[in-house]
Write an enzyme that holds these catalytic residues in place. Structure first.
Site, PDB file in Angstrom:
ATOM      1  N   GLU A   1       7.444  -4.222  16.743  1.00 45.02           N
ATOM      2  CA  GLU A   1       7.191  -5.598  16.288  1.00 45.02           C
ATOM      3  C   GLU A   1       8.431  -6.330  15.787  1.00 45.02           C
ATOM      4  OE1 GLU A   1       3.851  -5.406  13.566  1.00 45.02           O
ATOM      5  OE2 GLU A   1       2.694  -4.178  14.939  1.00 45.02           O
TER       6      GLU A   1
ATOM      7  N   GLU B   1      -2.217   0.594  21.662  1.00 40.02           N
ATOM      8  CA  GLU B   1      -3.091   0.514  20.480  1.00 40.02           C
ATOM      9  C   GLU B   1      -4.386  -0.219  20.830  1.00 40.02           C
ATOM     10  OE1 GLU B   1      -0.965  -1.049  17.053  1.00 40.02           O
ATOM     11  OE2 GLU B   1       0.859   0.058  17.565  1.00 40.02           O
TER      12      GLU B   1
HETATM   13  O1  G3I Z   1      -3.125   6.340   1.957  1.00 40.79           O
HETATM   14  C1  G3I Z   1      -3.378   5.282   1.041  1.00 40.79           C
HETATM   15  C2  G3I Z   1      -4.402   5.689   0.041  1.00 40.79           C
HETATM   16  O2  G3I Z   1      -3.867   6.744  -0.726  1.00 40.79           O
HETATM   17  C3  G3I Z   1      -4.768   4.494  -0.829  1.00 40.79           C
HETATM   18  O3  G3I Z   1      -5.798   4.843  -1.683  1.00 40.79           O
HETATM   19  C4  G3I Z   1      -5.214   3.320   0.032  1.00 40.79           C
HETATM   20  C5  G3I Z   1      -5.487   2.073  -0.792  1.00 40.79           C
HETATM   21  O4  G3I Z   1      -5.227   0.911  -0.054  1.00 40.79           O
HETATM   22  O5  G3I Z   1      -4.179   3.012   0.938  1.00 40.79           O
HETATM   23  C6  G3I Z   1      -3.890   4.089   1.809  1.00 40.79           C
HETATM   24  O6  G3I Z   1      -2.883   3.704   2.681  1.00 40.79           O
HETATM   25  C7  G3I Z   1      -3.270   2.804   3.694  1.00 40.79           C
HETATM   26  C8  G3I Z   1      -3.034   3.471   5.038  1.00 40.79           C
HETATM   27  O7  G3I Z   1      -3.308   2.544   6.073  1.00 40.79           O
HETATM   28  C9  G3I Z   1      -3.928   4.684   5.248  1.00 40.79           C
HETATM   29  O8  G3I Z   1      -5.283   4.290   5.282  1.00 40.79           O
HETATM   30  C10 G3I Z   1      -2.422   1.556   3.577  1.00 40.79           C
HETATM   31  O9  G3I Z   1      -2.755   0.875   2.389  1.00 40.79           O
HETATM   32  C11 G3I Z   1      -2.655   0.668   4.766  1.00 40.79           C
HETATM   33  O10 G3I Z   1      -1.722  -0.399   4.729  1.00 40.79           O
HETATM   34  C12 G3I Z   1      -2.439   1.441   6.040  1.00 40.79           C
HETATM   35  O11 G3I Z   1      -2.737   0.577   7.106  1.00 40.79           O
HETATM   36  C13 G3I Z   1      -2.245   0.958   8.372  1.00 40.79           C
HETATM   37  C14 G3I Z   1      -1.333  -0.164   8.895  1.00 40.79           C
HETATM   38  O12 G3I Z   1      -0.941   0.127  10.224  1.00 40.79           O
HETATM   39  C15 G3I Z   1      -0.073  -0.318   8.053  1.00 40.79           C
HETATM   40  O13 G3I Z   1       0.734   0.835   8.132  1.00 40.79           O
HETATM   41  C16 G3I Z   1      -3.429   1.174   9.289  1.00 40.79           C
HETATM   42  O14 G3I Z   1      -4.129   2.348   8.864  1.00 40.79           O
HETATM   43  C17 G3I Z   1      -2.943   1.351  10.729  1.00 40.79           C
HETATM   44  O15 G3I Z   1      -4.052   1.371  11.601  1.00 40.79           O
HETATM   45  C18 G3I Z   1      -2.039   0.189  11.107  1.00 40.79           C
HETATM   46  O16 G3I Z   1      -1.574   0.390  12.414  1.00 40.79           O
HETATM   47  C19 G3I Z   1      -0.728  -0.640  12.946  1.00 40.79           C
HETATM   48  C20 G3I Z   1       0.305   0.016  13.816  1.00 40.79           C
HETATM   49  O17 G3I Z   1       1.002   0.999  13.081  1.00 40.79           O
HETATM   50  C21 G3I Z   1       1.265  -1.021  14.392  1.00 40.79           C
HETATM   51  N1  G3I Z   1       0.563  -2.060  15.072  1.00 40.79           N
HETATM   52  C22 G3I Z   1      -0.507  -2.719  14.318  1.00 40.79           C
HETATM   53  C23 G3I Z   1      -1.491  -1.674  13.783  1.00 40.79           C
HETATM   54  C24 G3I Z   1      -2.629  -2.338  13.042  1.00 40.79           C
HETATM   55  O18 G3I Z   1      -2.146  -2.984  11.903  1.00 40.79           O
END
Ligand code: G3I
Length: 344
Positions: free
Chosen positions: A150, A254
């Site tokens: 991105e 994705e």
């Molecule tokens: O692990 C913590 C947990 O300990 C905590 O309690 C909780 C509270 O919010 O957060 C958890 O972490 C989250 C993590 O996902 C695991 O669930 C993060 O806040 C959250 O921001 C994270 O979101 C991920 C996001 O990327 C940002 O990294 C999504 O799961 C994931 O599906 C998403 O994937 C992205 C690709 O990498 C890139 N392209 C877009 C796609 C969708 O956004």
């Protein structure tokens, strides 16, 4: 949530699995926790239908780059070990992404030169580490990396990589990754490439620029977070064609599909389910028929069950059903459509 909560009526029983029906790898996302947890349904479906995996979060920079010159590869290693034991390819995701920078690096107080050395060290150490696991036939289990994710957004241009390393941080990261592993496939990954022709053109221009300057790149990841109505098939086909004309590998990296963006539905109606089925069919057939076999890196879904999807949080809508399996791990019409598209 981890036990099988419901049986669907009528039961949908596909005639074949995805991985045996496709001439290219079919992937899904995993986490180390889920692979070692008590949810056998997840692993059973994963092993039955898929042959490629991507870490949803565990192999991102924020998870692995825990301090200066300090890495925690434990969760990625667990994923790679699972892949090796069960015959999966691993696609590495993602080395450099403005939305996954550990706080210590975001606020790094060293000089720009020291900052760049940290990033270089991280890219090289990570790629080299994950090049170590080999299959029984001697290939790397981790076949590929999204090197930069991105880049073509205002957010990326405001992030530290761009600010501290400079506009050529992209080409530097690809070069470092290649230095660490001569064989691993290097991808540029982005969203809206199927709908936004201007952005897709920026990617093709970047590829041309890389080629002219002997910067290594092997593939383009089109994330494919689509809607059941958008982008229209004509635009999608023409953007896929534009990107495949680079000659690089193409990964639908994705894939998922919103069907209730206006939040008008409280359940997935049979009409909407059929529309989703048709659309998944079109996407599978578009990939199969538009991209030459030697450029087909695979299609990866961004989630297993509807209720696993990041989209429920992101769209603030619990009534969204973007994937191939319902919350009870039952096969959806979407699965049947995708399967039909693979054969068509
Ligand atoms: O692990 C913590 C947990 O300990 C905590 O309690 C909780 C509270 O919010 O957060 C958890 O972490 C989250 C993590 O996902 C695991 O669930 C993060 O806040 C959250 O921001 C994270 O979101 C991920 C996001 O990327 C940002 O990294 C999504 O799961 C994931 O599906 C998403 O994937 C992205 C690709 O990498 C890139 N392209 C877009 C796609 C969708 O956004």
């Amino acid at each position: 949530m981890d036990s099988k909560p419901s049986v669907q009526n009528p039961v949908i029983t596909p005639s074949a699995t995805l991985k045996e029906s496709a001439s290219f790898p079919i992937g899904n996302i995993v986490s180390a926790n889920r692979l070692s947890g008590s949810d056998n349904y997840f692993r059973t479906l994963l092993n039955k239908e898929f042959n490629s995996i991507t870490a949803e979060n565990d192999m991102k920079m924020a998870a692995m780059f825990v301090g200066p010159n300090t890495y925690d590869f434990s969760k990625g290693d667990a994923i790679v070990a699972y892949a090796k034991a069960n015959g999966f390819r691993v696609h590495g995701h993602a080395l450099i992404w403005h939305a996954s920078i550990p706080n210590w690096l975001k606020n790094y107080s060293g000089t720009d030169v020291e900052f760049e050395a940290q990033v270089e060290g991280y890219v090289k150490a990570t790629v080299a580490h994950f090049a170590e696991a080999k299959t029984t036939t001697g290939e790397s289990v981790v076949a590929s990396w999204d090197v930069v994710n991105e880049h073509f957004t205002n957010d990326a241009e405001a992030a530290v990589f761009y600010n501290r390393i400079g506009p050529d941080y992209l080409s530097k990261c690809f070069t470092w990754a290649r230095e660490a592993d001569p064989d691993v496939k290097l991808f540029y990954n982005d969203y809206s490439l199927g709908s936004n022709t201007e952005k897709a053109t920026k990617v093709t221009n970047m590829v041309t620029d890389f080629k002219n300057n002997a910067i290594p790149i092997d593939g383009i990841g089109m994330q494919m977070h689509v809607d059941y109505q958008y982008p229209d098939l004509t635009t999608l086909t023409s953007n896929v064609t534009l990107l495949k004309n680079t000659g690089l590998l193409i990964h639908f990296s994705e894939l998922d599909m919103t069907v209730n963006k206006d939040k008008s539905l409280n359940s997935l109606t049979s009409q909407r389910s059929n529309a989703q089925k048709e659309r998944y069919k079109n996407i599978a057939s578009l990939y199969t028929n538009t991209i030459p076999e030697e450029q087909q890196f695979g299609i990866t879904f961004w989630g297993m069950r509807d209720n696993d999807s990041w989209l429920l949080n992101f769209t603030n809508n619990p009534n969204e059903w973007p994937l191939l399996f319902d919350s009870g791990y039952n096969y959806k019409q979407a699965f049947i459509g995708f399967l039909e598209g693979l054969n068509n």
